[in-house]
Design a protein around this motif. Structure first.
Motif, PDB file in Angstrom:
ATOM      1  N   TRP A 158     -11.010 -12.266 -28.463  1.00 40.77           N
ATOM      2  CA  TRP A 158     -11.294 -12.383 -27.029  1.00 40.77           C
ATOM      3  C   TRP A 158     -12.344 -13.455 -26.766  1.00 40.77           C
ATOM      4  CZ3 TRP A 158      -8.109 -10.219 -23.776  1.00 40.77           C
ATOM      5  CH2 TRP A 158      -8.441 -10.160 -22.425  1.00 40.77           C
ATOM      6  N   PRO A 159     -12.202 -14.249 -25.675  1.00 33.91           N
ATOM      7  CA  PRO A 159     -13.197 -15.301 -25.403  1.00 33.91           C
ATOM      8  C   PRO A 159     -14.603 -14.718 -25.233  1.00 33.91           C
ATOM      9  CG  PRO A 159     -11.299 -15.480 -23.925  1.00 33.91           C
ATOM     10  CD  PRO A 159     -11.125 -14.207 -24.683  1.00 33.91           C
ATOM     11  N   HIS A 160     -15.585 -15.398 -25.799  1.00 27.10           N
ATOM     12  CA  HIS A 160     -16.956 -14.885 -25.744  1.00 27.10           C
ATOM     13  C   HIS A 160     -17.530 -14.891 -24.337  1.00 27.10           C
ATOM     14  CE1 HIS A 160     -17.936 -15.220 -30.265  1.00 27.10           C
ATOM     15  NE2 HIS A 160     -16.753 -14.724 -30.020  1.00 27.10           N
ATOM     16  N   ASP A 161     -17.005 -15.757 -23.473  1.00 32.90           N
ATOM     17  CA  ASP A 161     -17.516 -15.799 -22.098  1.00 32.90           C
ATOM     18  C   ASP A 161     -16.797 -14.798 -21.210  1.00 32.90           C
ATOM     19  OD1 ASP A 161     -18.994 -17.856 -23.016  1.00 32.90           O
ATOM     20  OD2 ASP A 161     -17.631 -19.424 -22.285  1.00 32.90           O
ATOM     21  N   GLY A 162     -15.899 -14.029 -21.778  1.00 34.75           N
ATOM     22  CA  GLY A 162     -15.145 -13.061 -20.975  1.00 34.75           C
ATOM     23  C   GLY A 162     -14.038 -13.740 -20.197  1.00 34.75           C
ATOM     24  N   VAL A 163     -13.251 -12.944 -19.491  1.00 35.43           N
ATOM     25  CA  VAL A 163     -12.145 -13.471 -18.692  1.00 35.43           C
ATOM     26  C   VAL A 163     -12.300 -12.891 -17.285  1.00 35.43           C
ATOM     27  CG1 VAL A 163      -9.639 -13.524 -18.412  1.00 35.43           C
ATOM     28  CG2 VAL A 163     -10.626 -13.567 -20.717  1.00 35.43           C
ATOM     29  N   ASP A 164     -12.241 -13.756 -16.288  1.00 36.04           N
ATOM     30  CA  ASP A 164     -12.359 -13.288 -14.907  1.00 36.04           C
ATOM     31  C   ASP A 164     -10.952 -12.982 -14.380  1.00 36.04           C
ATOM     32  OD1 ASP A 164     -12.888 -12.778 -12.311  1.00 36.04           O
ATOM     33  OD2 ASP A 164     -13.684 -14.779 -11.815  1.00 36.04           O
ATOM     34  N   PHE A 165     -10.675 -11.701 -14.170  1.00 41.03           N
ATOM     35  CA  PHE A 165      -9.329 -11.308 -13.735  1.00 41.03           C
ATOM     36  C   PHE A 165      -9.209 -11.247 -12.210  1.00 41.03           C
ATOM     37  CE2 PHE A 165      -9.363  -9.219 -18.012  1.00 41.03           C
ATOM     38  CZ  PHE A 165      -8.286  -9.910 -18.544  1.00 41.03           C
ATOM     39  N   SER A 166     -10.300 -11.500 -11.488  1.00 43.90           N
ATOM     40  CA  SER A 166     -10.230 -11.287 -10.040  1.00 43.90           C
ATOM     41  C   SER A 166      -9.187 -12.214  -9.417  1.00 43.90           C
ATOM     42  CB  SER A 166     -11.599 -11.467  -9.399  1.00 43.90           C
ATOM     43  OG  SER A 166     -12.161 -12.671  -9.835  1.00 43.90           O
ATOM     44  N   GLY A 167      -8.371 -11.645  -8.565  1.00 44.72           N
ATOM     45  CA  GLY A 167      -7.317 -12.399  -7.892  1.00 44.72           C
ATOM     46  C   GLY A 167      -6.137 -12.750  -8.789  1.00 44.72           C
ATOM     47  N   GLN A 168      -6.129 -12.243 -10.000  1.00 36.90           N
ATOM     48  CA  GLN A 168      -5.088 -12.629 -10.962  1.00 36.90           C
ATOM     49  C   GLN A 168      -3.999 -11.553 -11.071  1.00 36.90           C
ATOM     50  OE1 GLN A 168      -5.573 -15.662 -13.330  1.00 36.90           O
ATOM     51  NE2 GLN A 168      -6.601 -15.991 -11.379  1.00 36.90           N
ATOM     52  N   ARG A 169      -2.777 -12.038 -11.324  1.00 34.63           N
ATOM     53  CA  ARG A 169      -1.689 -11.112 -11.681  1.00 34.63           C
ATOM     54  C   ARG A 169      -1.657 -11.076 -13.214  1.00 34.63           C
ATOM     55  NH1 ARG A 169       2.700 -14.623  -8.861  1.00 34.63           N
ATOM     56  NH2 ARG A 169       1.414 -16.026 -10.085  1.00 34.63           N
ATOM     57  N   VAL A 170      -1.995  -9.911 -13.738  1.00 32.14           N
ATOM     58  CA  VAL A 170      -2.188  -9.801 -15.186  1.00 32.14           C
ATOM     59  C   VAL A 170      -1.081  -8.947 -15.793  1.00 32.14           C
ATOM     60  CG1 VAL A 170      -3.806  -9.057 -16.993  1.00 32.14           C
ATOM     61  CG2 VAL A 170      -4.694  -9.939 -14.822  1.00 32.14           C
ATOM     62  N   SER A 171      -0.621  -9.338 -16.975  1.00 31.14           N
ATOM     63  CA  SER A 171       0.299  -8.473 -17.721  1.00 31.14           C
ATOM     64  C   SER A 171      -0.387  -8.090 -19.017  1.00 31.14           C
ATOM     65  CB  SER A 171       1.599  -9.218 -18.033  1.00 31.14           C
ATOM     66  OG  SER A 171       1.289 -10.391 -18.751  1.00 31.14           O
ATOM     67  N   LEU A 172      -0.154  -6.877 -19.446  1.00 33.65           N
ATOM     68  CA  LEU A 172      -0.728  -6.418 -20.720  1.00 33.65           C
ATOM     69  C   LEU A 172       0.418  -5.862 -21.546  1.00 33.65           C
ATOM     70  CD1 LEU A 172      -3.939  -4.516 -21.454  1.00 33.65           C
ATOM     71  CD2 LEU A 172      -1.807  -3.422 -22.083  1.00 33.65           C
ATOM     72  N   ILE A 173       0.549  -6.366 -22.767  1.00 32.87           N
ATOM     73  CA  ILE A 173       1.619  -5.896 -23.655  1.00 32.87           C
ATOM     74  C   ILE A 173       0.986  -5.060 -24.753  1.00 32.87           C
ATOM     75  CG2 ILE A 173       3.531  -6.569 -25.164  1.00 32.87           C
ATOM     76  CD1 ILE A 173       3.707  -9.211 -23.674  1.00 32.87           C
ATOM     77  N   GLY A 174       1.439  -3.814 -24.885  1.00 32.05           N
ATOM     78  CA  GLY A 174       0.927  -2.969 -25.958  1.00 32.05           C
ATOM     79  C   GLY A 174       0.111  -1.804 -25.430  1.00 32.05           C
ATOM     80  N   THR A 175       0.453  -0.608 -25.900  1.00 35.23           N
ATOM     81  CA  THR A 175      -0.224   0.597 -25.434  1.00 35.23           C
ATOM     82  C   THR A 175      -0.721   1.423 -26.623  1.00 35.23           C
ATOM     83  OG1 THR A 175       1.940   1.629 -25.222  1.00 35.23           O
ATOM     84  CG2 THR A 175       0.979   0.739 -23.208  1.00 35.23           C
ATOM     85  N   GLY A 176      -1.360   0.725 -27.586  1.00 30.95           N
ATOM     86  CA  GLY A 176      -2.081   1.420 -28.650  1.00 30.95           C
ATOM     87  C   GLY A 176      -3.499   1.712 -28.155  1.00 30.95           C
ATOM     88  N   SER A 177      -4.405   2.002 -29.082  1.00 34.79           N
ATOM     89  CA  SER A 177      -5.786   2.342 -28.701  1.00 34.79           C
ATOM     90  C   SER A 177      -6.411   1.246 -27.841  1.00 34.79           C
ATOM     91  CB  SER A 177      -6.644   2.515 -29.948  1.00 34.79           C
ATOM     92  OG  SER A 177      -6.089   3.477 -30.785  1.00 34.79           O
ATOM     93  N   THR A 178      -6.125  -0.004 -28.187  1.00 36.97           N
ATOM     94  CA  THR A 178      -6.733  -1.120 -27.471  1.00 36.97           C
ATOM     95  C   THR A 178      -6.187  -1.227 -26.052  1.00 36.97           C
ATOM     96  OG1 THR A 178      -7.007  -2.334 -29.542  1.00 36.97           O
ATOM     97  CG2 THR A 178      -7.032  -3.626 -27.517  1.00 36.97           C
ATOM     98  N   GLY A 179      -4.861  -1.244 -25.911  1.00 38.57           N
ATOM     99  CA  GLY A 179      -4.244  -1.357 -24.589  1.00 38.57           C
ATOM    100  C   GLY A 179      -4.688  -0.208 -23.688  1.00 38.57           C
TER     101      GLY A 179
END
Ligand code: N01
Length: 537
Positions: A170-191
Motif C-alpha cells: 500500500w502507498p505510504h502516503d495513503g490513498v484518498d478515496f473521497s469522490g471516487q468509485r472504488v472496487s475491491l476484489i477479495g473478501t479474505g481477512s484483508t478485504g
C-alpha cells in the motif's frame, strides 16, 4: 574467492519483521554472533511495514500479539486498544529496533536475490540486489509467510486508466478515496477489514466476492488503564498459557463437544462468544469444530443466521452467507461492521460465482453481465503464502540443488525448520511448522530460541554444519499431511493449501498438530542430540 565478497559473517538473516528483529537480537546479543539483517523495505516491520491498507489492524489482541522475551519491554510498552491498528504495531516494532539497538546491523532497501551453499567452506554465499556478496555460516530466513503479494492475472489490467493497488504493497502516503468509485476484489481477512473503512470514504464501493466468508465481530475497544495493569501484572502466566496452548492464544482450552449440548445450550455459548468477539468464537467454543462436520455445521449455521439478521436485503444476505467450506477451514476473519456495511446505499456486492470477471477495461471491470465503471481497483487478493517469499530468492543447496526444484511439488521440510540438502539454512515459521495456524509471535519466539540453542550447540561442539536427513524430512512431511487429514482444513480451497495461486501444487503447508505438542517435539529432538539431523564437524 571473488573480490566482490565484502565480508564474512556468522549469520545472515533475511527480513526485518517480527522474526528478523528478534533473531538479530538473539543471534547478536545472546549468542554473540556477527549477524546482519537484509531487508527489502525501507523500514523495519515486515508485514506491518507493507500492509498499510485502510482498516489494517491485528486480529489477535495486543497483549498476546507481542514479544515476551523482554519483561522490561512488556512493562514499558502501552497498547492503546484490544486490536491495535497497523501504525501502532509498526511503532512498536520500531521501538523494539531502537530499544535493542538493532538498526546498526540491519541493511534496509536491500533484497537478497541469491544464496548458494559452499560445501568446501561450509558457508553460504549470499548476494543482494545492492551488489553485496557476503559469506555466512548460517542463513536464516525471516521472510514471513504472507509477504509475496498475489495480483491475479486478469486480462486488461494494463489498459486500466484508473489507479490500482494491492493491499500488501500500500502507498505510504495513503490513498484518498473521497469522490471516487472504488472496487475491491477479495473478501479474505484483508478485504473484510478494508471494506467498511473504504465504504465510509468513497463515493461508491463495489465489492467483488468470489467466496463468501465467515466473520465474527472483533468488538474492538480501548484498553483501560485497569485492564492494562492487570495484564502487566499477569504477563508470565499469560505467556505460559499461550506457549502451552493449541493455537498460541492464552485462552482456556475448550474441552466441550458441540454435539454434547442441546440446541439452547449451544446457542447460549455461541451468543456469548459472538458478543465477546474475536478468535474465542473459534478457539473457545467447542473443540470439535476443527474435526467434526456436524459440530462445525452448528457454528457455521449460527454465523449464517447472524448475517441474515444484520444484512437488510435478503438477496444480498444470501450471497454473503458462506456455503462451500466449513467454518475455520479458511483463516477466519474478524471484523468491525463488515456485514453492516452492505446496508449502506453506496455499497454494492458482486457475486463472482454468478457473474465472473471477464476483463478489466480502461474504465472499469466487466463481468459476464455488466460493466462496472470504477476509478480505483483495490486487490485484496492475498499472497503466494508460505513459500512465495522464500522461493523469490534463488537458493542453491548442496551440489547446486535449487530450492525451487526441490519444492516444485510442494514444500518439504523437517519440523518446518530445515530442508534436507540445505545445510545451515533455518526457516523461521517455515512450511511444516504451526506458523500461520497460530498466534505468530509465539511461534516466532519458539523458532528463534530453538535456532539459537541449536547454533550454540554446534559452536560448543565444533560442528560446522547441520542438515535435516532425508528420512527425517520424509517422516515429518508424512506426519504433517496425516494430521491435516484428520481435520476439516482439507475441505476448503484455501491458501493454506496453495489453492489461491494458479498452478501451485496443493499441499497442506502448515502443521496443525498444535503449538505446544510441536514445541515439545522440537525440544525432544534437541535433547536427543538433534535427532533427524546430520551434524558435520
Ligand atoms: O488474503 P486471502 P488476505 N478473483 O488469500 C480472493 C493474514 N491477515 O490478504 O476465497 C477474485 O485470505 C479470494 O477468493 P477465494 C491472515 O492470515 C492477517 O485477505 O480464493 N477473487 C479471497 O476472498 C489472512 O488469512 C491479518 O475464492 C480472488 C481473497 O481474494 C492472510 O493474511 C489481517 C482472486 C484473498 O483472501 C491473507 O489474507 C489481514 C481472483 N482472481 C490478513 N484471487 C491480521 O490481523 C483471490 N481472490 C494479523
Amino acid at each position: 574467492m571473488s573480490d566482490r565478497i565484502a565480508s564474512e559473517l556468522d549469520a545472515v538473516i533475511v527480513g526485518a519483521g517480527f522474526s528478523g528483529l528478534y533473531m538479530l537480537h538473539h543471534a547478536r546479543d545472546v549468542l554473540g554472533l556477527r549477524a546482519r539483517v537484509y531487508e527489502a523495505g525501507d523500514g523495519v516491520g515486515g508485514t506491518w511495514y507493507w500492509n498499510r491498507y485502510p482498516g489494517a489492524r491485528c486480529d489477535s489482541e495486543s497483549y498476546y500479539y507481542s514479544y515476551s522475551f523482554s519483561e522490561e519491554l512488556e512493562q514499558e510498552w502501552e497498547w492503546s486498544s484490544k486490536y491495535p491498528e497497523q501504525p501502532e504495531i509498526l511503532r512498536y516494532l520500531n521501538h523494539v529496533a531502537d530499544r535493542f539497538d538493532l538498526r546498526r546491523d540491519i541493511q534496509l532497501g536491500t533484497r537478497v536475490t541469491a544464496a548458494a551453499w559452499d560445501d568446501e567452506r561450509a558457508r553460504w554465499q549470499v548476494s543482494t540486489d545492492a551488489g553485496d556478496t557476503v559469506m555466512a555460516r548460517y542463513l536464516i530466513s525471516a521472510v514471513g509467510c504472507l509477504s509475496a503479494a498475489n495480483v491475479p492475472d486478469i486480462a486488461g489490467l494494463d489498459r486500466f486508466e484508473g489507479a490500482w493497488y494491492h493491499t500488501g504493497a500500500w502507498p505510504h502516503d495513503g490513498v484518498d478515496f473521497s469522490g471516487q468509485r472504488v472496487s475491491l476484489i477479495g473478501t479474505g481477512s484483508t478485504g473484510i477489514q478494508a471494506t467498511p473503512v473504504i465504504a465510509r470514504e468513497a463515493d461508491h464501493l463495489t465489492v467483488f466476492q468470489r467466496t463468501p466468508n465467515y466473520s465474527v465481530p472483533a468488538r474492538n475497544a480501548p484498553l483501560t488503564p485497569e485492564v492494562a495493569a492487570e495484564i502487566k501484572a499477569n504477563y508470565r502466566e499469560i505467556r505460559r498459557k499461550a506457549r502451552e496452548s493449541f493455537g498460541g492464544f492464552p485462552f482456556d482450552p475448550s474441552v466441550r463437544s458441540a454435539l454434547d449440548h442441546s440446541e439452547e445450550e449451544r446457542r447460549a455459548i455461541y451468543e456469548s462468544l459472538w458478543e465477546e468477539g474475536g478468535f474465542k468464537f473459534l478457539y473457545g467454543s467447542f473443540f470439535d469444530i476443527f474435526f467434526n462436520e456436524d459440530a462445525n455445521a452448528t457454528a457455521a449455521e449460527f454465523i449464517r443466521e447472524r448475517i441474515r439478521a444484520i444484512v437488510e436485503d435478503p438477496a444480498v444476505a444470501e450471497k454473503l452467507c458462506p456455503h462451500d467450506h466449513p467454518y475455520g477451514s479458511k483463516r477466519p476473519p474478524i471484523d468491525t461492521d463488515y456485514f453492516e456495511t452492505f446496508n449502506r446505499d453506496n455499497v454494492t456486492l458482486v457475486d463472482l460465482r454468478e457473474t465472473p470477471i471477464e476483463e478489466i477495461t480502461a474504465r472499469g471491470i466487466r463481468t459476464t453481465t455488466e460493466h462496472h465503471d470504477v476509478d480505483v481497483i483495490v486487490f485484496a487478493t492475498g499472497f503466494d503464502a508460505m513459500t512465495g517469499s522464500l522461493l523469490k530468492i534463488d537458493i542453491r543447496g548442496r551440489g547446486g540443488l535449487s530450492l525451487r526444484d526441490k519444492w516444485a511439488a510442494g514444500p518439504r521440510s523437517y519440523l518446518g525448520l530445515q530442508v534436507a540438502g540445505f545445510p545451515n539454512l533455518f526457516t523461521i515459521t517455515g512450511p511444516g511448522s504451526p506458523s500461520v495456524l497460530s498466534n505468530m509471535p509465539v511461534s516466532i519466539e519458539q523458532h528463534v530460541e530453538w535456532i539459537g540453542q541449536c547454533i550454540a550447540h554446534l559452536r560448543e561442539h565444533g560442528v560446522s554444519s547441520i542438515e535435516a536427513t532425508e528420512d527425517a524430512e520424509d517422516a515429518w512431511v508424512d506426519h504433517v499431511a496425516e494430521v491435516a487429514s484428520m481435520t476439516l482444513f482439507q475441505k476448503a480451497s484455501s491458501w493454506y493449501l496453495g489453492a489461491n495461486i494458479p498452478g501451485k501444487t496443493r499441499v497442506f503447508m502448515p502443521y496443525v498438530g498444535g503449538v505446544f505438542p510441536y514445541r515439545q517435539r522440537c525440544d525432544d529432538v534437541a535433547a536427543k542430540g538433534y535427532e533427524g539431523f546430520s551434524l558435520t564437524s
